[in-house]
Write a protein that holds these residues in place. Structure first.
Motif, PDB file in Angstrom:
ATOM      1  N   ARG A   8      29.295  33.558  30.352  1.00  0.00           N
ATOM      2  CA  ARG A   8      28.583  32.993  29.233  1.00  0.00           C
ATOM      3  C   ARG A   8      27.228  33.335  28.673  1.00  0.00           C
ATOM      4  O   ARG A   8      26.843  33.525  27.504  1.00  0.00           O
ATOM      5  CB  ARG A   8      28.908  31.537  29.092  1.00  0.00           C
ATOM      6  N   GLU A  23      25.713  33.686  14.960  1.00  0.00           N
ATOM      7  CA  GLU A  23      26.667  32.480  14.657  1.00  0.00           C
ATOM      8  C   GLU A  23      27.634  32.119  16.168  1.00  0.00           C
ATOM      9  O   GLU A  23      27.543  31.039  16.285  1.00  0.00           O
ATOM     10  CB  GLU A  23      27.593  32.716  13.515  1.00  0.00           C
ATOM     11  N   GLY A  24      28.013  33.156  16.698  1.00  0.00           N
ATOM     12  CA  GLY A  24      28.613  33.001  17.896  1.00  0.00           C
ATOM     13  C   GLY A  24      27.519  32.692  19.038  1.00  0.00           C
ATOM     14  O   GLY A  24      28.212  31.589  19.627  1.00  0.00           O
ATOM     15  N   LYS A  26      24.801  30.718  18.573  1.00  0.00           N
ATOM     16  CA  LYS A  26      24.719  29.314  18.225  1.00  0.00           C
ATOM     17  C   LYS A  26      25.515  28.422  19.062  1.00  0.00           C
ATOM     18  O   LYS A  26      25.534  27.490  19.405  1.00  0.00           O
ATOM     19  CB  LYS A  26      24.558  29.020  16.909  1.00  0.00           C
ATOM     20  N   GLU A  27      26.941  28.784  18.827  1.00  0.00           N
ATOM     21  CA  GLU A  27      28.198  28.103  19.223  1.00  0.00           C
ATOM     22  C   GLU A  27      28.047  28.050  20.885  1.00  0.00           C
ATOM     23  O   GLU A  27      28.333  27.047  21.486  1.00  0.00           O
ATOM     24  CB  GLU A  27      29.517  28.456  18.765  1.00  0.00           C
ATOM     25  N   THR A  28      27.635  29.079  21.309  1.00  0.00           N
ATOM     26  CA  THR A  28      27.756  29.443  22.963  1.00  0.00           C
ATOM     27  C   THR A  28      26.534  28.431  23.453  1.00  0.00           C
ATOM     28  O   THR A  28      26.762  27.760  24.284  1.00  0.00           O
ATOM     29  CB  THR A  28      27.483  30.785  23.384  1.00  0.00           C
ATOM     30  N   ARG A  29      25.497  28.363  22.694  1.00  0.00           N
ATOM     31  CA  ARG A  29      24.419  27.413  23.198  1.00  0.00           C
ATOM     32  C   ARG A  29      24.736  25.869  23.091  1.00  0.00           C
ATOM     33  O   ARG A  29      24.278  25.150  23.937  1.00  0.00           O
ATOM     34  CB  ARG A  29      23.088  27.722  22.195  1.00  0.00           C
ATOM     35  N   ARG A  30      25.447  25.701  21.930  1.00  0.00           N
ATOM     36  CA  ARG A  30      25.830  24.360  21.946  1.00  0.00           C
ATOM     37  C   ARG A  30      26.779  23.645  22.998  1.00  0.00           C
ATOM     38  O   ARG A  30      26.838  22.819  23.502  1.00  0.00           O
ATOM     39  CB  ARG A  30      26.421  24.048  20.413  1.00  0.00           C
ATOM     40  N   ALA A  31      27.651  24.837  23.328  1.00  0.00           N
ATOM     41  CA  ALA A  31      28.756  24.394  24.273  1.00  0.00           C
ATOM     42  C   ALA A  31      27.914  24.070  25.630  1.00  0.00           C
ATOM     43  O   ALA A  31      28.582  23.577  26.417  1.00  0.00           O
ATOM     44  CB  ALA A  31      29.666  25.619  24.690  1.00  0.00           C
TER      45      ALA A  31
END
Length: 71
Positions: A8, A23-24, A26-31
């Motif tokens: 990841r 954008e992807g 950002k979502e990976t960091r948030r996860a």
């Protein structure tokens, strides 16, 4: 635990280099973060920051802290 997160993080690094992947990324960091708690520090004027989630567990492992749970 280390292999999925290594993949990841590698994906996150690749996405940061591509405008289309931001954008992807950002979502990976948030996860990696479930929640961040801020509270007044008891011994100073600063803040106590409690990090919960996969990033907290990875940092705990990297620094030799106890426990490997994600909280």
């Amino acid at each position: 635990m280390a292999l999925p997160y290594r993949d990841r993080v590698a994906s996150l690094i690749r996405r940061h280099g591509e405008a289309a992947g931001m954008e992807g990324a950002k979502e990976t960091r948030r996860a990696f973060v479930d929640r961040i708690e801020l509270a007044p520090a008891s011994e100073s004027d600063g803040l106590t920051i409690d990090l919960h989630g996969a990033l907290a567990a990875l940092l705990r492992l990297a620094t030799g802290g106890e426990g490997t749970d994600a909280n």
